[in-house]
Design a protein around this motif. Structure first.
Motif, short mmCIF file in Angstrom:
data_model
loop_
_atom_site.label_atom_id
_atom_site.label_comp_id
_atom_site.label_asym_id
_atom_site.label_seq_id
_atom_site.Cartn_x
_atom_site.Cartn_y
_atom_site.Cartn_z
N UNK A 12 0.83 -1.20 0.00
CA UNK A 12 0.00 0.00 0.00
C UNK A 12 0.87 1.25 0.00
N UNK A 13 1.97 1.20 0.78
CA UNK A 13 2.89 2.34 0.80
C UNK A 13 3.48 2.59 -0.59
N UNK A 14 3.88 1.53 -1.26
CA UNK A 14 4.46 1.68 -2.59
C UNK A 14 3.44 2.21 -3.59
N UNK A 136 -11.17 -4.03 -25.59
CA UNK A 136 -10.33 -4.64 -24.55
C UNK A 136 -10.71 -4.12 -23.17
N UNK A 137 -11.02 -2.79 -23.08
CA UNK A 137 -11.44 -2.23 -21.80
C UNK A 137 -12.66 -2.96 -21.24
N UNK A 138 -13.62 -3.23 -22.10
CA UNK A 138 -14.81 -3.96 -21.65
C UNK A 138 -14.47 -5.37 -21.18
N UNK A 139 -13.63 -6.07 -21.95
CA UNK A 139 -13.26 -7.45 -21.59
C UNK A 139 -12.50 -7.48 -20.26
N UNK A 140 -11.50 -6.57 -20.11
CA UNK A 140 -10.70 -6.56 -18.89
C UNK A 140 -11.56 -6.21 -17.67
N UNK A 141 -12.49 -5.29 -17.83
CA UNK A 141 -13.36 -4.91 -16.71
C UNK A 141 -14.19 -6.10 -16.23
N UNK A 142 -14.72 -6.89 -17.16
CA UNK A 142 -15.49 -8.08 -16.80
C UNK A 142 -14.60 -9.09 -16.08
N UNK A 143 -13.42 -9.33 -16.63
CA UNK A 143 -12.50 -10.30 -16.02
C UNK A 143 -12.06 -9.87 -14.63
N UNK A 144 -11.80 -8.56 -14.46
CA UNK A 144 -11.39 -8.05 -13.15
C UNK A 144 -12.53 -8.19 -12.14
N UNK A 145 -13.75 -7.92 -12.58
CA UNK A 145 -14.91 -8.06 -11.70
C UNK A 145 -15.07 -9.51 -11.27
N UNK A 248 -7.34 7.53 -11.19
CA UNK A 248 -8.24 7.23 -10.07
C UNK A 248 -8.80 5.81 -10.17
N UNK A 249 -9.23 5.41 -11.37
CA UNK A 249 -9.85 4.09 -11.55
C UNK A 249 -8.85 2.96 -11.26
N UNK A 250 -7.65 3.07 -11.81
CA UNK A 250 -6.67 2.00 -11.62
C UNK A 250 -6.18 1.94 -10.18
N UNK A 255 -5.68 -1.26 -5.28
CA UNK A 255 -5.79 -1.34 -3.82
C UNK A 255 -6.74 -2.46 -3.41
N UNK A 256 -7.90 -2.56 -4.07
CA UNK A 256 -8.84 -3.63 -3.76
C UNK A 256 -8.21 -4.99 -4.03
N UNK A 257 -7.49 -5.10 -5.13
CA UNK A 257 -6.87 -6.38 -5.49
C UNK A 257 -5.83 -6.78 -4.44
N UNK A 258 -5.01 -5.79 -4.00
CA UNK A 258 -3.96 -6.08 -3.01
C UNK A 258 -4.58 -6.52 -1.68
#
Length: 862
Positions: A12-14, A136-145, A248-250, A255-258
């Motif tokens: 989180x610090x990094x 690709x943005x749509x595909x990655x968003x679904x996969x991340x969700x 902001x989005x990334x 952070x949520x992923x970590x």
């Protein structure tokens, strides 16, 4: 990799450090991009238009390389994802099914195939890239969700360690990691750092710097939108909005992923299986699709970004004609050749192989470009330039400064060797482009260096106070009056040597008035700047318009310079009838050039700086010339009259063993019985000769001072000479002059002139000669008999012969100049006689400077 080695707190610090640097950098990007129209080239365009072509070109080159390296990194990551899923131990391979072969060269082949697909997309154009990116943005968003949902929904399980991890894996006893699901114990275990070994890099030890380098490589995409500035409809609006929203989005996603990863996966699993998200996902192909599409998208944006930067470098002629093939290889607005060139360089990067090694190089190069962006915004903000009015207001010099410092520090944290090498490479490029780049020589978009220099020079000029001047720190500040530089190139170069780091101004008077025409000096000024460049002198140029030369010279003396930095010495050519030599036209001249013609390719083109044609009258009469000398002295300036400098050849002086001396004649030939050879004029001559003798070309010359044997020094001037009780009062002038030279730290040999005492002519004519110079007690012109003039002319001829006999090995001679007759009190007769005698005195001598000083310039105190 990051959470497993650094722990959640350090992770989180990094992220906070990385995104703070990013935010400050983005604010600088937004400020610059909203301050005017942004063309193609993105960050390079903004930096070059702010810092100048040399600095912008070097950063643009490194940013181009950063994009190439970043593309190679993303392609390698994409191929790694394919192998981990479809390789020999892939998560999506069923028993007995088809698998992708795996080895170093097979991976290079897969990378090349991915790179080839990207090449096709980029060759089609920016529209295809934009459509592909949106998809690709749509595909990655679904996969991340799906990943977030899987963390919350999936229960505990054992996850196999990939076979390539030779640190813990072996064929007889397969290793497994444990996925615990949401667990307080697991979360607590992952809070703190426990750096292990990286199984993808041969078991190398991981540390904070390596982890941060890998992390930062995942956030370098903030420039992707800026790189597409040439394809955006409204870049000044789109770049700030798109970049800030992306940051902001990334940040939230990372952070949520970590946090979810630290709360569900054991440290052993995190350190030994970088693709463990595959088996824990509710539908395994989501991760495979997400990895390949995300890395493919990053690679694609880097490839098209690097091609646009390369195109901008080529269009700006940063490397001259070397990149012309890039400009010619554009088809329907798409830089095809730039895309192919970038693609080929990516292929070279792919040979490196190691993902984390590429990541560190990539991070350092991107951070260098961020550093330059912050520097550009900081510099233009500090200059207070009125035209820097960006519509983006959420920045200040504080954000620029902290972004710059933070970027610099973290560069060296990641890898000191890569960072030092990149900075050295950047400086080498800056110097090289500054010296040789056509863009640096003729760029029309300005350079922040000029604004910074203006800011600092103005500040220090205000601090420079003429009331605090001291003789210890005196230096000559020269104003050279030039009629036509064609005929006085050696004199211009000589005075440049004589200034000793002081102010040097080339002054020119153009005759005319403002009644009917625009000011002609405006268009002519640029030629004077070109002249200064051609002659390689450190000088300023001042051109004025006046109805007479005398009036114009008055303007130049009064207005040249600024504040306490104003000329104290006026240098003029001698008034004679010698033929003017054109140094620009002569092919044998070291100053030869065809640049100062209206058409440089034509021999018949009209000359710039034309010289006076033979037979035509001069613009200045002899009477006006002498009056001008008198005006200079009455304006409390030192005066130097230079003759025969068309004969001066510095190259010959440097090569010749025959030319050995710089001569100083302290004798006032208009008053040879003067009792004080150490007056202000003599001191000034000695100071100028000493300055000249300090320079490399002139250092091998020996300084000679000529002294009249009948002269005796004055003992009432403590600055000139200090008597001690031990000194006898009848010391010779030679001894006292020797002591004076020691006090002034001037190395010279003294030469007596015995003819002065043995020949009565020298003393008999002194009374006659005084009437040709300034006489404060004389109210009107009393006239001069022809007899007196002839006798004085003969006397001057004898003095001239005496000097010539001693000047056969002389490079330059300094001669005492008596003050001219007062121009307000005397008519033409005395002025013409005075000039006539100076002409006789200096006839056929080597390059000669007649000197008259009015201020003390030497100091004997520490």
């Amino acid at each position: 990799f990051i959470v497993g080695n650094a722990g959640l707190f350090v992770t989180l610090l990094q992220f906070v450090i990385a995104y703070t640097i990013l935010l400050f950098t983005v604010s600088s990007v937004c400020a610059i991009s909203t301050n005017g129209a942004v063309d193609g080239g993105g960050v390079y365009f903004m930096i070059s238009r702010t810092l100048g072509a040399d600095f912008g070109g070097s950063i643009g080159t490194l940013f181009f390389l950063a994009n190439v390296v970043g593309c190679g990194l993303a392609v390698t990551g994409c191929a790694e994802g394919l192998i981990e899923n479809f390789g020999p131990s892939g998560y999506l391979v069923e028993d007995g099914g088809f698998t992708l072969p795996d080895s170093r060269w097979w991976r290079f082949f897969y990378c090349s195939m991915i790179n080839a697909v990207m090449l096709v997309v980029c060759l089609i154009g920016a529209t295809m890239f934009a459509k592909t990116s949106v998809m690709i943005l749509g595909i990655v968003s679904v996969c991340l969700l799906s990943t977030y949902i899987s963390f919350l929904a999936q229960g505990p399980m054992h996850v196999s360690i990939p076979q390539e991890n030779q640190l813990v894996q072996n064929a007889t006893n397969p290793a497994y990691g444990f996925y615990s699901g949401l667990s307080r114990i697991t979360f607590h275990e992952n809070l703190y750092s426990n750096y292990g070994k990286d199984y993808t890099s041969g078991g190398s030890q991981v540390n904070f710097a390596i982890v941060f380098g890998v992390l930062f490589s995942g956030v370098t995409g903030i420039m992707a939108g800026a790189n597409m500035s040439g394809e955006l409809k409204n870049p000044s609006q789109s770049i700030p909005r798109g970049t800030l929203s992306a940051v902001a989005f990334t940040f939230v996603c990372y952070i949520l992923l970590a946090i979810l990863m630290a709360a569900t996966s054991t440290q052993f699993l995190l350190q030994n299986n970088f693709l463990f998200l595959m088996p824990i996902n509710l539908w395994k192909p989501f991760i495979a699709i997400g990895i390949t599409t995300a890395t493919f998208s990053a690679a694609l944006s880097n490839l098209i970004g690097s091609s646009r930067v390369l195109e901008a470098l080529a269009k700006d002629q940063v490397y001259g004609s070397g990149l012309n093939f890039i400009v010619r290889g554009t088809w329907k607005g798409n830089p095809v050749v730039a895309v192919i060139t970038s693609w080929l360089l990516v292929q070279v990067i792919l040979l490196i192989g190691s993902l984390n090694t590429i990541a560190q190089i990539n991070s350092v190069l991107f951070m260098l470009s961020y550093l330059a962006t912050n520097l550009a915004c900081l510099g233009i903000e500090l200059t207070g330039a009125p035209n820097f009015r960006p519509s983006f207001k959420y920045y200040s010099w504080h954000t620029c400064f902290f972004g710059l410092v933070g970027t610099l520090i973290m560069m060296f944290v990641i890898n000191p060797i890569y960072s030092s090498s990149s900075i050295i490479l950047c400086l080498v490029l800056v110097i090289g482009l500054h010296l040789f780049s056509p863009a640096s020589q003729g760029a029309q978009w300005g350079s922040i260096s000029q604004a910074l220099m203006f800011h600092q020079v103005r500040k220090y000029l205000l601090m420079l106070d003429s009331r605090k001047d001291h003789v210890k720190f005196w230096r000559p500040q020269m104003l050279l009056l030039v009629s036509s530089p064609r005929s006085c190139c050696p004199l211009i170069e000589f005075v440049n040597d004589l200034k000793k780091g002081g102010l040097y101004v080339l002054g020119h008077v153009k005759l005319g008035d403002y009644e009917d025409n625009d000011d002609p000096t405006i268009d002519e000024y640029k030629y004077w700047l070109s002249l200064i460049d051609h002659l390689k002198v450190k000088a300023f140029a001042e051109v004025t318009l006046a109805k007479t030369v005398r009036e114009g010279v008055h303007h130049l003396i009064r207005i040249s310079g600024m504040g306490a930095m104003k000329p104290n010495t006026i240098v003029m050519g001698f008034y004679d009838e010698e033929n003017l030599y054109d140094f620009f036209e002569s092919e044998n001249s070291s100053y030869h050039t065809m640049a100062f013609r209206n058409d440089p390719t034509s021999e018949e083109a009209e000359q710039i700086f034309p010289t006076r044609k033979p037979g035509l009258p001069k613009k200045l009469s002899a009477k006006e010339y002498v009056s001008l000398v008198d005006d200079v002295l009455r304006m409390r300036k030192n005066i130097c009259l230079c003759r025969h400098f068309h004969r001066l050849d510095k190259g010959l002086i440097a090569r010749s063993n025959h030319i050995k001396y710089i001569d100083v004649w302290t004798v006032n030939v208009f008053d040879p019985t003067n009792e004080d050879p150490f007056d202000v004029v003599s001191q000034f001559m000695l100071q100028l000769s000493c300055i000249l003798n300090m320079l490399p070309v002139w250092k091998r010359m020996h300084l000679r001072v000529f002294l009249c044997e009948t002269q005796q020094p004055s003992t009432n001037n403590a600055e000139n000479f200090t008597m001690t009780p031990q000194m006898p009062q009848d010391l010779s002038a030679e001894y006292r002059l020797g002591q004076q030279l020691k006090l002034f730290r001037i190395t010279a040999t003294i030469h007596q002139i015995p003819e002065w005492s043995r020949n009565d002519d020298f003393t008999r004519h002194s009374a006659i000669l005084k009437q040709f110079t300034r006489n404060k007690n004389e109210d009107a012109d009393t006239g001069i008999s022809e007899e007196h003039l002839n006798r004085s002319r003969m006397y001057m001829q004898r003095v001239n012969q005496l000097i010539r006999e001693r000047s056969d090995q002389t490079a330059v001679a300094f001669i005492y100049l008596a003050a001219p007759p007062n121009s307000a009190q005397h008519g033409n007769a005395k002025s013409l006689a005075y000039l006539d005698l100076l002409t006789e005195l200096t006839a056929d001598l080597p390059p000669t400077i007649l000197v008259h000083g009015i201020h003390a310039v030497n100091s004997t105190t520490l």
